[in-house]
Scaffold this active site. Structure first.
Site, short mmCIF file in Angstrom:
data_model
loop_
_atom_site.label_atom_id
_atom_site.label_comp_id
_atom_site.label_asym_id
_atom_site.label_seq_id
_atom_site.Cartn_x
_atom_site.Cartn_y
_atom_site.Cartn_z
N ASP A 98 -52.66 -13.23 -19.81
CA ASP A 98 -53.07 -14.44 -19.11
C ASP A 98 -52.49 -14.36 -17.70
O ASP A 98 -51.29 -14.16 -17.54
CB ASP A 98 -52.50 -15.66 -19.85
CG ASP A 98 -53.44 -16.84 -19.86
OD1 ASP A 98 -53.94 -17.19 -18.78
OD2 ASP A 98 -53.67 -17.41 -20.94
N ASP A 199 -56.25 -18.00 -15.55
CA ASP A 199 -56.10 -19.44 -15.68
C ASP A 199 -56.68 -20.18 -14.46
O ASP A 199 -56.36 -19.82 -13.32
CB ASP A 199 -54.60 -19.73 -15.80
CG ASP A 199 -54.31 -21.13 -16.29
OD1 ASP A 199 -54.78 -21.48 -17.38
OD2 ASP A 199 -53.62 -21.88 -15.57
N GLU A 252 -61.09 -18.58 -16.29
CA GLU A 252 -61.23 -19.95 -16.78
C GLU A 252 -61.70 -20.79 -15.60
O GLU A 252 -61.03 -20.85 -14.57
CB GLU A 252 -59.91 -20.48 -17.33
CG GLU A 252 -60.09 -21.83 -18.00
CD GLU A 252 -58.82 -22.64 -18.11
OE1 GLU A 252 -58.71 -23.46 -19.02
OE2 GLU A 252 -57.92 -22.50 -17.24
N HIS A 324 -56.32 -22.98 -27.24
CA HIS A 324 -55.05 -23.72 -27.30
C HIS A 324 -55.11 -25.05 -26.57
O HIS A 324 -54.14 -25.80 -26.61
CB HIS A 324 -53.95 -22.85 -26.70
CG HIS A 324 -54.18 -22.57 -25.24
ND1 HIS A 324 -55.26 -21.83 -24.79
CD2 HIS A 324 -53.53 -22.99 -24.14
CE1 HIS A 324 -55.23 -21.80 -23.46
NE2 HIS A 324 -54.19 -22.49 -23.05
N ASP A 325 -56.21 -25.33 -25.86
CA ASP A 325 -56.35 -26.60 -25.14
C ASP A 325 -57.29 -27.57 -25.84
O ASP A 325 -57.50 -28.69 -25.35
CB ASP A 325 -56.94 -26.34 -23.73
CG ASP A 325 -55.98 -25.63 -22.81
OD1 ASP A 325 -54.76 -25.72 -23.03
OD2 ASP A 325 -56.47 -24.96 -21.87
O1 TEU Z 1 -56.13 -25.17 -18.61
C1 TEU Z 1 -56.83 -25.81 -17.56
C2 TEU Z 1 -57.42 -27.09 -17.89
O2 TEU Z 1 -58.26 -27.56 -17.20
C3 TEU Z 1 -56.87 -27.80 -19.06
O3 TEU Z 1 -55.71 -28.38 -18.60
C4 TEU Z 1 -57.80 -28.82 -19.60
O4 TEU Z 1 -58.22 -29.70 -18.61
C5 TEU Z 1 -57.12 -29.61 -20.64
O5 TEU Z 1 -56.34 -28.77 -21.43
C6 TEU Z 1 -58.12 -30.31 -21.51
O6 TEU Z 1 -57.46 -30.87 -22.56
C7 TEU Z 1 -55.31 -24.11 -18.31
C8 TEU Z 1 -54.56 -23.66 -19.54
O7 TEU Z 1 -55.47 -23.20 -20.50
C9 TEU Z 1 -53.71 -24.78 -20.02
O8 TEU Z 1 -53.07 -24.49 -21.23
C10 TEU Z 1 -52.70 -25.09 -18.95
O9 TEU Z 1 -51.96 -26.21 -19.31
C11 TEU Z 1 -53.37 -25.34 -17.60
O10 TEU Z 1 -54.38 -24.40 -17.28
C12 TEU Z 1 -52.35 -25.25 -16.50
O11 TEU Z 1 -51.93 -23.93 -16.33
#
Ligand code: TEU
Ligand code: CA
Length: 551
Positions: A98, A199, A252, A324-325
């Site tokens: 990542d 990311d 992403e 994971h989000d």
């Molecule tokens: O996620 C980006 C992102 O937009 C997420 O924060 C999303 O809006 C949210 O999780 C929806 O529930 C990335 C990573 O995947 C995330 O784990 C990180 O927290 C974020 O960037 C910051 O680095």
């Protein structure tokens, strides 16, 4: 369409903290991943995406990096990482990491130096602003609640953080920052990794002047910090860092529509192999990730098809419904009670038979479900905790807030991997950093291993079918019956082979129409024991998935 290893791959996402703990501290570690490589090999996946494992104070579980060239102490050492990479490669499994370079941790030496003085040589590594008449520079919001600006006492200026205040945004307009990023990429590519998931990579160009946001539908300010004026130049810079490597690059891309993403992933003129898009994972949300609205299957179908149709022959899709989000897919898009097994298998069928590269979130292959902790104290995710606090401050009822969090929190996907029905699900001999989902006694890898009809064995089957049938990877996409609201059906065609897919995304038996074909179609896979023979008119049982192949 060009052939590529990353198009044929099936990616397995590992959230190290929750995967496998070998030393009893309750935190998953790299040694745990090594221990479970055999499991992954047996599953049949061929690429691992590792969530961040770099040094980090863990304000956002590793997405706040304080040292890009070292491994987080909780997870192990650089030797452990190198061993993992070497063993994975020896087993024919690739590994991508990542790359989190929109922001760093506020504990990164660059930021410590940057914040020390307005004339610091690293001042310009980040985005500083004196503020306007004693108030914050603009009205942009952070993705994790509240304003995107923090006043720093040392110099009396504000810095930008699109995520937590411990994640200051880097200033990509500074060529030194771009050079640093290139060196980080080179460092890891030279170690032998196979690419990166990047990311929020479309947030790296901010509109000069930092104008106030107007659009209230999404995060306020996004029209000025997402897909900004220099984005193509900076993505090209990133892309050039991979020259000479046969790498997989997955960006992403938040706050990016289909047209924008298709520009980024265009095979001729684009910068990324694929993009993690958000349209289908925001289709059941109104204002923000905790504001759930009913899922409408016809909308979901239209959304998925529009990405398929637009990118067919032009770019490549990243196929996912969980990470994971996001909450667990079977709890969100399927039915995690009565039709748990059927709907988990149906969603798997969908993700493995569309055009693109499937991404499996660890535990998805077991049908792991959402967890509904009954106390806010069990939640760990910073975004969830911030949301809770903000709602409490607004005077909301704590029980109502918890209900929304139960359905929508990112922690739903972060509970420990359910290996066995024994102590701590076989994840750890100590106290897990986050509580287990109590359903591990029924849903776990051990019981599914020995059950030929399990979700796990269905995934194995799907993955091997994909590896043996080029039509699943490279076939063109055509939707059938778009007017049927609950059945998603489509065909894929490649070099004289035809794949037909029919998915009943409902709790009821439904009738469907499929094209009458002159050549016989054989059943390839289905999620009921007695899969139906192909016929232009048939009934599909609740959450029934059928895939036929012919010519
Ligand atoms: O996620 C980006 C992102 O937009 C997420 O924060 C999303 O809006 C949210 O999780 C929806 O529930 C990335 C990573 O995947 C995330 O784990 C990180 O927290 C974020 O960037 C910051 O680095
Ligand atoms: Ca550990």
């Amino acid at each position: 369409m060009e052939k590529a290893w990353w198009k044929e791959a099936v990616v397995y996402q590992i959230y190290c903290r929750s995967f496998m703990d070998t030393n009893g501290d309750g935190i998953g570690d790299i040694a745990g991943i090594i221990e479970r490589l055999d499991y992954l090999k047996n599953l049949g996946i061929d690429t691992i995406w590792l969530n961040p494992v770099y040094r980090s104070p863990n304000d956002d579980n590793g997405y706040d990096i304080s040292d890009y060239r070292n491994i987080m102490e909780d997870f192990g050492t650089m030797e452990d990482f190198e061993k993992l990479l070497q063993k994975a490669h020896a087993m024919g499994i690739r590994l991508i990491m990542d790359l989190v370079v929109n922001h760093t941790s506020d504990e990164h030496p660059w930021f410590i130096e940057s914040r020390s003085a307005v004339d610091s040589p690293k001042r310009d590594y980040y985005i500083w602003h004196p503020g306007k008449n004693g108030i914050i520079p603009n009205n942009w919001n952070s993705f994790f609640e509240g304003p995107a600006w923090e006043l720093d006492d040392a110099t009396g200026e504000y810095y930008l953080h699109l995520f937590t205040r411990k994640q200051p945004d880097l200033n990509w307009d500074n060529p030194e920052v771009r050079r640093e990023v290139r060196e980080i990429i080179e460092f890891w590519m030279k170690k032998g990794i196979d690419g990166f998931r990047m990311d929020v990579i479309n947030l790296i160009s901010k509109t000069p002047g930092l104008p106030d946001g107007r659009d209230m539908k999404d995060i306020r300010g996004h029209e000025f910090f997402a897909n900004g004026p220099e984005i193509d130049t900076y993505l090209k810079w990133v892309q050039e860092s991979f020259e000479g490597y046969d790498a997989m690059t997955v960006g992403e891309t938040v706050c990016a529509d289909l047209d924008t993403v298709s520009r980024y992933v265009d095979e001729e003129s684009g910068f990324l192999n694929m993009a993690i898009n958000f349209e289908h994972v925001t289709i059941d949300r109104n204002l923000g990730p905790f504001d759930e609205i009913p899922l409408e299957m016809p909308r979901l179908k239209r959304c998925l098809s529009s990405w398929q149709e637009k990118l067919d022959g032009q770019g490549w899709n990243c196929l996912y419904m969980s990470n994971h989000d996001q909450p667990r897919q079977v709890s969100r898009y399927g039915n995690d009670s009565v039709y748990h097994k059927e709907s988990a298998k149906l969603l798997a069928t969908l993700l493995h038979t569309l055009q693109g590269t499937p991404f499996i979130m660890q535990g998805e292959e077991l049908g792991m479900t959402n967890v509904a902790y009954d106390s806010i104290h069990d939640y760990r995710d910073i975004a969830t905790l911030n949301y809770y606090r903000e709602c409490i401050n607004n005077g909301d009822n704590p029980e109502d807030i918890l209900k929304r969090i139960n359905r929508c929190s990112r922690d739903n996907a972060r509970t420990p991997m359910q290996w066995t029905g024994g102590i701590n699900a076989g994840f750890s001999t100590g106290t897990p950093w986050i509580a287990l989902n109590p359903n591990y006694t029924q849903i776990n890898a051990e019981v599914q291993e020995s059950d030929p009809d399990s979700i796990l064995n269905y995934y194995r089957n799907l993955i091997s079918l994909r590896h043996n049938n080029p039509v699943i990877v490279y076939g063109s996409f055509t939707e059938l019956n778009p007017q049927q609201p609950q059945v998603y059906s489509y065909q894929r065609a490649y070099k004289g082979r035809l794949l037909m897919v029919a998915l009943n995304m409902s709790d009821r038996t439904l009738e469907i129409q499929l094209p009458g074909l002159d050549k016989k179609q054989e059943i390839l896979i289905g999620n009921y024991a007695d899969s139906p023979e192909y016929s232009p008119k048939m009934h599909l049982r609740p959450w029934e998935a059928s895939v036929w192949i012919g010519s």
